[in-house]
Design a protein around this motif. Structure first.
Motif, short mmCIF file in Angstrom:
data_model
loop_
_atom_site.label_atom_id
_atom_site.label_comp_id
_atom_site.label_asym_id
_atom_site.label_seq_id
_atom_site.Cartn_x
_atom_site.Cartn_y
_atom_site.Cartn_z
N GLN A 69 0.81 -1.21 0.00
CA GLN A 69 0.00 0.00 0.00
C GLN A 69 0.85 1.27 0.00
OE1 GLN A 69 -4.01 -0.13 2.19
NE2 GLN A 69 -2.65 -1.27 3.53
N GLN A 70 0.36 2.27 -0.73
CA GLN A 70 0.86 3.63 -0.61
C GLN A 70 -0.33 4.51 -0.22
OE1 GLN A 70 1.94 5.94 -4.11
NE2 GLN A 70 3.70 6.83 -3.03
N PRO A 71 -0.48 4.81 1.07
CA PRO A 71 -1.67 5.55 1.52
C PRO A 71 -1.62 7.01 1.11
CG PRO A 71 -0.60 4.36 3.33
CD PRO A 71 0.36 4.40 2.19
N PHE A 72 -2.78 7.58 0.85
CA PHE A 72 -2.96 9.01 0.67
C PHE A 72 -4.43 9.32 0.97
CE2 PHE A 72 -3.89 7.09 -3.40
CZ PHE A 72 -4.99 7.78 -3.88
N SER A 73 -4.81 10.56 0.89
CA SER A 73 -6.19 10.93 1.21
C SER A 73 -6.72 11.92 0.19
CB SER A 73 -6.29 11.52 2.62
OG SER A 73 -5.55 12.72 2.72
N HIS A 298 -0.93 11.23 -9.24
CA HIS A 298 -0.26 12.49 -8.92
C HIS A 298 0.48 12.36 -7.59
CE1 HIS A 298 -0.65 17.19 -8.89
NE2 HIS A 298 0.60 16.77 -8.94
N TYR A 299 -0.16 11.70 -6.62
CA TYR A 299 0.49 11.52 -5.32
C TYR A 299 1.76 10.69 -5.48
CZ TYR A 299 1.26 10.52 -0.42
OH TYR A 299 1.83 10.43 0.83
N PHE A 300 1.69 9.63 -6.29
CA PHE A 300 2.89 8.80 -6.46
C PHE A 300 4.03 9.61 -7.08
CE2 PHE A 300 5.85 6.20 -8.75
CZ PHE A 300 6.10 5.15 -7.87
N PRO A 307 12.94 5.73 -7.79
CA PRO A 307 13.23 6.96 -8.55
C PRO A 307 12.52 7.00 -9.90
CG PRO A 307 15.25 6.01 -7.65
CD PRO A 307 14.18 4.98 -7.46
N LEU A 308 11.87 8.12 -10.19
CA LEU A 308 11.19 8.28 -11.47
C LEU A 308 12.16 8.20 -12.64
CD1 LEU A 308 8.68 11.19 -10.70
CD2 LEU A 308 8.25 8.73 -10.64
N TYR A 368 0.84 12.66 -15.22
CA TYR A 368 1.83 13.32 -14.37
C TYR A 368 3.21 12.70 -14.52
CZ TYR A 368 -1.91 16.02 -12.31
OH TYR A 368 -2.96 16.88 -12.12
N PHE A 369 3.26 11.42 -14.90
CA PHE A 369 4.56 10.83 -15.21
C PHE A 369 5.15 11.49 -16.45
CE2 PHE A 369 2.50 7.61 -12.66
CZ PHE A 369 3.52 7.12 -11.87
N SER A 370 4.32 11.64 -17.48
CA SER A 370 4.80 12.28 -18.71
C SER A 370 5.30 13.69 -18.43
CB SER A 370 3.68 12.34 -19.75
OG SER A 370 3.28 11.05 -20.14
N GLU A 371 4.58 14.40 -17.57
CA GLU A 371 4.97 15.77 -17.25
C GLU A 371 6.32 15.84 -16.53
OE1 GLU A 371 2.82 18.81 -18.07
OE2 GLU A 371 2.71 17.12 -19.46
N ARG A 372 6.70 14.74 -15.89
CA ARG A 372 8.02 14.68 -15.22
C ARG A 372 9.09 14.05 -16.10
NH1 ARG A 372 7.70 15.15 -9.50
NH2 ARG A 372 5.91 16.51 -9.07
#
Length: 420
Positions: A69-73, A298-300, A307-308, A368-372
């Protein structure tokens, strides 16, 4: 928590492309009433995430984080309870005849119907007359094109509409969505064909609950590479959907995106049970809250667990349940070399009817991956049924026309990436 995994369907022969009965079972499991539309009512998205975690565990995928899990809200408006609308003497059906707007408020409203006078857009006297009307006990009805045109008028017109007891917009198709905001009045979309002509009186009851800081998660597992374990091929799909529209009505989300989640799980099964390990690590990411605005992906990107810049390529899978007209590849115009490879593979073995390139688009979790700077494709199927963000996006009507072909194409594409 009861999970719906059918253990008999989880084995796979590595020499076989994929197990289509298992694909059907996965989509049926994810769209079942027990999943509550994989949204934010009755823990639907948590149940779907638990289902995916169990599949990851059974395949032997490795976690980056505890329990995968990678938690977020997030903050999200929900409709868990009563949802009713009467137009004159006719009771309309939630999901079939009407839905709540994403930001609809809750409450009860009843009163005389006021049809918006479209002369307000062209005649100053009509506009003045509208602004002087008392709306607090009226239910205002307008057509979709006029709801959009309101934005072209001074803000006082939209503010005056907000004073109505409720607002009804007549539309040609019911298309639901999510919002992080909540208006103070009930706001409904009603099929124009379901609204009785010249209705003079209406009443509605809507339970709407705004959930701030709702906890959810991404689910991430991987197969470590044998040669370059710190280089990653990433496969992604969002597992969430729209949840409930009242107590008994929910959005199954078969094409969007139980189909993409099933493809992700099939690829995970294929590579997990293949005898030779992949040369690079292959990551399988099931994102939450895509329907709420690409929030999980986006959170990820803002909080990566690896590393991206070590991602060699990312393939995002969404809307893979049709395919009679082939597939579309978002970022195909930006990434000429990998798109050419995809075309070559398909030309040689005819996996799908056609492949069409699109440019940059912020329409799914690749964005958001593409944007980075991460090279990424978003692949979806075209043709077939048109159910989308509605109660008709069901497992039993999903054709899966190109599913097998897309799977084989993706395996060939990924294998080529692994050899580079």
């Amino acid at each position: 928590m009861l999970l719906l995994v059918n253990f008999a369907l989880l084995t796979i022969d590595p020499g076989v492309a994929q197990n289509m009965p298992r694909v059907r079972q996965t989509i049926s499991d994810l769209t079942a009433p027990a999943m509550h539309g994989r949204g934010y009512v009755q823990q639907g998205e948590h149940k779907a995430a638990a289902y995916i975690r169990q599949r990851f565990e059974m395949l032997g995928l490795q976690p980056f984080t505890p329990n995968y899990q990678q938690p977020f809200s997030l903050t999200v408006n929900t409709f868990p309870g009563r949802m009713a609308l009467r137009a004159g003497s006719k009771m309309l059906r939630p999901g079939k005849d009407f839905i709540a707007e994403p930001n609809s408020g809750g409450g009860k409203a009843k009163g005389a119907v006021l049809y918006l006078d479209t002369l307000i857009f062209t005649a100053e006297t009509a506009g003045t007359r509208f602004l002087r009307q008392e709306l607090r006990h009226r239910i205002v009805v307008l057509r979709q094109r006029d709801a959009e045109r309101i934005r072209t008028l001074p803000d006082s017109f939209a503010q005056h509409l907000d004073e109505a007891a409720a607002r009804i917009t007549l539309v040609s198709k019911l298309t639901a969505s999510l919002s992080e905001q909540q208006a103070h009045q009930p706001r409904l979309h009603v099929l124009a064909s379901s609204w009785p002509a010249a209705t003079q009186y209406a009443s509605t009851v809507v339970q709407a609950i705004l959930r701030p800081n709702y906890p959810t998660q991404n689910v991430i597992g991987y197969l470590p590479g044998s040669v370059s374990p710190d280089s990653f091929i990433v496969i992604t799909a969002h597992y969430d959907h729209l949840g409930h529209m009242g107590r008994r009505t929910y959005f199954p989300g078969a094409n969007d995106n139980a189909s993409g989640t099933a493809m992700l799980l099939e690829l995970a099964a294929y590579y997990a049970q293949r005898q030779e390990r992949p040369t690079m690590s292959i990551v399988f990411m099931a994102f939450g809250a895509e329907e709420a605005g690409l929030i999980g992906s986006h959170y990820f990107v803002d909080h990566p667990v690896f590393p991206l810049d070590r991602i060699r390529f990312l393939i995002n899978l969404d809307l893979l349940g049709t395919g009679s007209d082939g597939i579309t590849v978002v970022n195909g115009r930006q990434l000429a070399a990998p798109y050419h490879l995809l075309q070559q593979l398909n030309d040689s073995q005819h996996f799908v009817n056609s492949i069409t390139a699109r440019g940059r688009a912020a329409n799914s979790d690749h964005f958001y991956f593409s944007e980075r700077g991460v090279p990424a494709f978003f692949i979806y199927t075209r043709g077939g049924i048109a159910a989308y963000h509605d109660v008709d996006d069901r497992a039993d009507t999903l054709p899966l026309t190109a599913f097998s072909g897309v799977f084989k194409l993706l395996v060939e594409f990924v294998d080529n990436l692994l050899r580079d």
